[in-house]
Scaffold this active site. Structure first.
Site, short mmCIF file in Angstrom:
data_model
loop_
_atom_site.label_atom_id
_atom_site.label_comp_id
_atom_site.label_asym_id
_atom_site.label_seq_id
_atom_site.Cartn_x
_atom_site.Cartn_y
_atom_site.Cartn_z
N HIS A 56 -54.03 -44.46 11.18
CA HIS A 56 -52.83 -45.29 11.14
C HIS A 56 -52.89 -46.34 12.25
O HIS A 56 -52.51 -46.07 13.39
CB HIS A 56 -51.58 -44.43 11.32
CG HIS A 56 -51.45 -43.36 10.28
ND1 HIS A 56 -52.21 -42.19 10.31
CD2 HIS A 56 -50.65 -43.27 9.19
CE1 HIS A 56 -51.87 -41.44 9.28
NE2 HIS A 56 -50.94 -42.06 8.58
N HIS A 96 -48.39 -39.62 13.56
CA HIS A 96 -49.43 -40.44 12.93
C HIS A 96 -49.93 -41.53 13.87
O HIS A 96 -51.00 -42.11 13.64
CB HIS A 96 -48.91 -41.07 11.62
CG HIS A 96 -47.67 -41.88 11.78
ND1 HIS A 96 -46.41 -41.33 11.71
CD2 HIS A 96 -47.49 -43.21 12.02
CE1 HIS A 96 -45.51 -42.29 11.88
NE2 HIS A 96 -46.14 -43.43 12.08
N ASP A 185 -38.98 -44.59 12.19
CA ASP A 185 -37.94 -44.64 11.15
C ASP A 185 -37.94 -43.34 10.34
O ASP A 185 -36.89 -42.78 10.04
CB ASP A 185 -38.20 -45.82 10.20
CG ASP A 185 -38.18 -47.17 10.92
OD1 ASP A 185 -37.20 -47.44 11.62
OD2 ASP A 185 -39.14 -47.93 10.76
N GLY A 186 -39.13 -42.88 9.99
CA GLY A 186 -39.23 -41.66 9.19
C GLY A 186 -38.68 -40.45 9.89
O GLY A 186 -38.03 -39.59 9.27
N ARG A 380 -30.31 -4.32 11.46
CA ARG A 380 -29.79 -5.48 12.21
C ARG A 380 -28.88 -5.02 13.35
O ARG A 380 -28.88 -5.62 14.44
CB ARG A 380 -29.05 -6.45 11.29
CG ARG A 380 -27.80 -5.87 10.66
CD ARG A 380 -27.14 -6.79 9.64
NE ARG A 380 -26.08 -6.11 8.92
CZ ARG A 380 -24.80 -6.48 8.93
NH1 ARG A 380 -24.43 -7.54 9.62
NH2 ARG A 380 -23.91 -5.81 8.24
N GLU A 434 -30.35 -24.54 10.45
CA GLU A 434 -31.53 -23.67 10.57
C GLU A 434 -32.79 -24.42 10.99
O GLU A 434 -33.56 -23.95 11.82
CB GLU A 434 -31.79 -22.93 9.25
CG GLU A 434 -30.74 -21.92 8.87
CD GLU A 434 -29.58 -22.52 8.09
OE1 GLU A 434 -28.68 -21.76 7.70
OE2 GLU A 434 -29.59 -23.76 7.87
N PHE A 460 -32.53 -17.87 4.27
CA PHE A 460 -32.43 -19.20 4.89
C PHE A 460 -33.62 -19.54 5.77
O PHE A 460 -33.66 -20.62 6.37
CB PHE A 460 -31.12 -19.32 5.67
CG PHE A 460 -29.90 -19.15 4.81
CD1 PHE A 460 -29.84 -19.71 3.54
CD2 PHE A 460 -28.81 -18.41 5.25
CE1 PHE A 460 -28.73 -19.54 2.73
CE2 PHE A 460 -27.69 -18.23 4.45
CZ PHE A 460 -27.65 -18.80 3.19
N ASP A 492 -23.35 -10.68 -2.67
CA ASP A 492 -23.51 -12.13 -2.55
C ASP A 492 -24.44 -12.69 -3.62
O ASP A 492 -24.44 -13.90 -3.88
CB ASP A 492 -24.03 -12.51 -1.16
CG ASP A 492 -22.91 -12.59 -0.14
OD1 ASP A 492 -21.74 -12.64 -0.55
OD2 ASP A 492 -23.21 -12.59 1.06
#
Length: 689
Positions: A56, A96, A185-186, A380, A434, A460, A492
């Site tokens: 690049h 890059h 920008d990305g 947990r 997350e 998640f 759920d």
């Protein structure tokens, strides 16, 4: 008050340095040498890309002046010891642009040679296509997936804020440095940068300075194609100090702005208007972004800049100028070493704690303090109990969750929240972010001195997968805590019930996945994570209550330390081996009882961590899974993807290869066949009917 002489010297040194930095006219270089070094970095980058036939060139041509300014006038660092702890950190989030970074490293005296630059993007070189942590001296983080580096920078700034407030004492600012991140920008289009920026503003991370290479170009064309929001107002709304430099190539203005930023009580976002492919016929077009420009355009551009056509040309004047930073960096570190030696003498306990943290010497004294659990409970819940014992022994362990602290049990009850006004709090509230949480955990690990963990529901983990993968690639000691690990979570329903996640995580190289079977195995899962210093660990936990296994009848939970162990054996050679993980170990033990009653000799293997088991000696692995016993079964409430490695092509896998349903967890376990009776019947049907 008695003031030591070395303290006076250190104070004078830094006061003089401060004056120089706040009076740029005393510290300025000539524009000629600035341009000479910047162009050297530009054309080294171009030549690297041309030789590699890949890369690049656009960003190095457009933004090398930013990197030059940081390393020349702004940052404190030691090129010959890039791991000096109190250095400023620079993150190239837009990975890059790596050629520009490597060229700057070479110029400023890091351990890179011209030959290394010529080996850009080649096999086993020190100059890979995107920066890789631990491979190239000076690279702070592994970047390439846009947005990741931005989140890492937030994590680094959080680590600095916590550690400086925890360890510094009056007259002894032993931890005092800034984090700079160059974003594209990305990077700013990626959602993770918004998540992380929101947290940075909330926490008032005033030692974080983000510089936007605002060149208006993406691969598909002008950013107007997809991006018309007011980014500056967005960052202002997020609680950042915001600047825009339309004259993006005015070095003095950029320096002045950065010095202002260092005085702010908020993180700072500096938009620098640049031009991709600056000075080339391809300037301000996507064509110069991600491929070599070709010999003709390169030569035309060099002529325009008055640059020799010779490849990898480095003017002696430029190199002599930049290499002065070697001695300057050495002097900075030596001054800090003197300060730290005094600090160590005056505050020996604090110094010892800091040094252990920096060396990842995490105490294991807590192991014997964790109670032996008698009652049945979700794993947990056991994890939360273990964590709160550990916290007393590891003062720089910082944890949190993505708005699920009570559900995943990540709260350290005695240690408060990390907030702008309470920076020594050890519980981080990430909100429903997350991906940012993952990148921030990584940033803390990159920084050093912190043992970071973060939790959410297993389903998640998908939101943070790029961060998990990068942690594994970069060999970071990060602990991911994932609860609600199967259809056992119940009502759920399938949107929240993991199915493919366990083997999806296991498929990531260098990630260890530990799924304890009961409450008493949980502390060993945490021990594994603490001892593992060269990669991340995911601890997988249940929502539902599981029986606490009677260890007078079955093997000790310490067997988890080897990844897999025989939890229940039979007399003589087994006829069948049942392999199970997590809550399904209970199912396997029940199936064994049924099979034994029918005269089928059954061994149960608890495969808590496949990756750790694979690290064991071959002899041990053969003891646990005898090659001559080919009747093997795997039981896990998830996809069957990887189990055939252990059971063989003719083996039996009792798994879940479809999405779940909304119903109580116990009902679903029965519905999908995760019962002792069904497992036993399947074994009998396959081999003993």
């Amino acid at each position: 008050m008695v003031v030591q002489l070395d303290q006076i010297h250190f104070f004078i040194f830094h006061e003089v340095l401060k004056i120089f930095k706040t009076m740029p006219q005393l510290f300025k270089t000539s524009k000629k040498i600035d341009e000479l070094v910047i162009n050297t970095i530009r054309f080294l980058s171009v030549d690297m890309v041309e030789r590699a036939k890949s890369g690049h060139p656009g960003m190095p041509l457009g933004a090398s002046h930013i990197v030059y300014l940081l390393y020349d006038r702004i940052m404190k660092y030691n090129p010959k010891n890039p791991n000096w702890f109190n250095r400023d950190r620079f993150i190239l989030s837009a990975g890059h642009g790596s050629a520009m970074l490597y060229a700057a490293f070479y110029m400023f005296g890091f351990d890179l040679t011209l030959e290394d630059l010529k080996a850009f993007r080649q096999l086993n070189s020190k100059t890979p296509g995107h920066p890789e942590y631990g491979l190239t001296p000076g690279v702070e983080v592994t970047t390439g997936n846009l947005g990741q580096g931005f989140g890492n920078a937030v994590g680094m700034a959080m680590a600095e804020k916590f550690l400086s407030h925890y360890f510094n004492r009056e007259g002894y600012p032993v931890i005092d440095h800034y984090t700079y991140v160059l974003v594209s920008d990305g990077d700013l289009m990626e959602g993770v940068s918004y998540e992380a920026a929101s947290l940075a503003g909330h926490f008032k991370l005033n030692k974080l300075i983000a510089i936007w290479d605002n060149n208006h170009i993406t691969i598909d064309g002008d950013t107007k194609l997809t991006w018309t929001e007011d980014v500056l107002k967005r960052f202002e709304a997020l609680g950042w100090e915001v600047y825009h430099l339309e004259d993006g190539y005015n070095l003095d203005l950029l320096e002045e702005t950065i010095l202002k930023a260092k005085e702010s009580d908020k993180p700072t976002f500096i938009s620098v208007r640049t031009h991709i492919g600056y000075g080339t016929p391809l300037q301000d077009t996507p064509e110069v972004h991600g491929k070599p420009m070709g010999k003709e355009i390169v030569e035309e551009t060099k002529k325009k800049f008055g640059w020799p056509l010779e490849e990898f040309y480095v003017p002696e004047e430029a190199l002599n100028y930049t290499r002065r930073k070697v001695e300057e960096g050495k002097a900075l570190e030596e001054e800090w070493n003197k300060l730290y030696a005094e600090y160590r003498e005056k505050y020996p306990d604090l110094a010892q704690t800091l040094e252990k943290a920096l060396n990842k010497e995490w105490s294991l004294d807590w192991l014997e303090k964790v109670e032996e659990f008698k009652e049945d409970m979700p794993t947990r819940k056991a994890s939360g109990k273990v964590l709160n014992v550990m916290a007393d022994y590891i003062p720089t362990m910082i944890g949190g969750s993505a708005d699920l602290s009570e559900s995943v049990n990540t709260v350290l009850k005695k240690y408060g929240d990390f907030e702008a006004d309470t920076p020594t709090g050890r519980n981080v509230h990430y909100g429903v972010r997350e991906h940012a949480m993952g990148t921030i955990l990584n940033g803390m690990a990159y920084h050093g001195g912190i043992l970071p963990y973060g939790g959410t529901f297993l389903i998640f983990s998908e939101y943070m997968r790029p961060a998990i993968r990068t942690a594994a690639l970069a060999n970071l000691q990060v602990i991911f805590v994932y609860s609600h690990d199967s259809i056992g979570l119940g009502e759920d329903g399938p949107t929240h019930q993991p199915v493919e996640q366990l083997w999806s995580l296991r498929s990531i190289p260098n990630l260890w996945v530990v799924r304890p079977a009961d409450a008493n195995e949980v502390k060993y899962a945490w021990e594994i994570a603490l001892k593992r210093k060269n990669g991340p660990t995911a601890i997988i936990l249940t929502r539902q209550k599981v029986k606490t296994i009677d260890r007078s009848k079955y093997a000790s939970p310490e067997g988890v330390r080897k990844g897999a162990y025989v939890i229940a054996d039979t007399e003589g050679k087994p006829d069948v081996v049942i392999i199970a993980t997590g809550s399904e170990v209970q199912v396997a033990l029940g199936a064994k009882e049924i099979l034994e009653q029918k005269g089928i000799k059954t061994r149960v293997v608890n495969m808590a961590c496949c990756e750790l088991f694979e690290e064991q000696p071959e002899e041990y692995k053969r003891e646990v899974l005898p090659p001559e016993v080919t009747k093997r079964v795997a039981v896990e409430a998830g996809r069957d993807t990887g189990w055939y490695k252990y059971v063989g092509s003719d083996g039996l896998v009792i798994s879940l290869n479809e999405f779940g349903k909304s119903a109580p967890g116990s009902v679903l376990f029965e519905y999908y066949g995760f019962t002792p009776e069904n497992v036993a019947n399947k074994v009998i049907e396959k081999w003993f009917s």
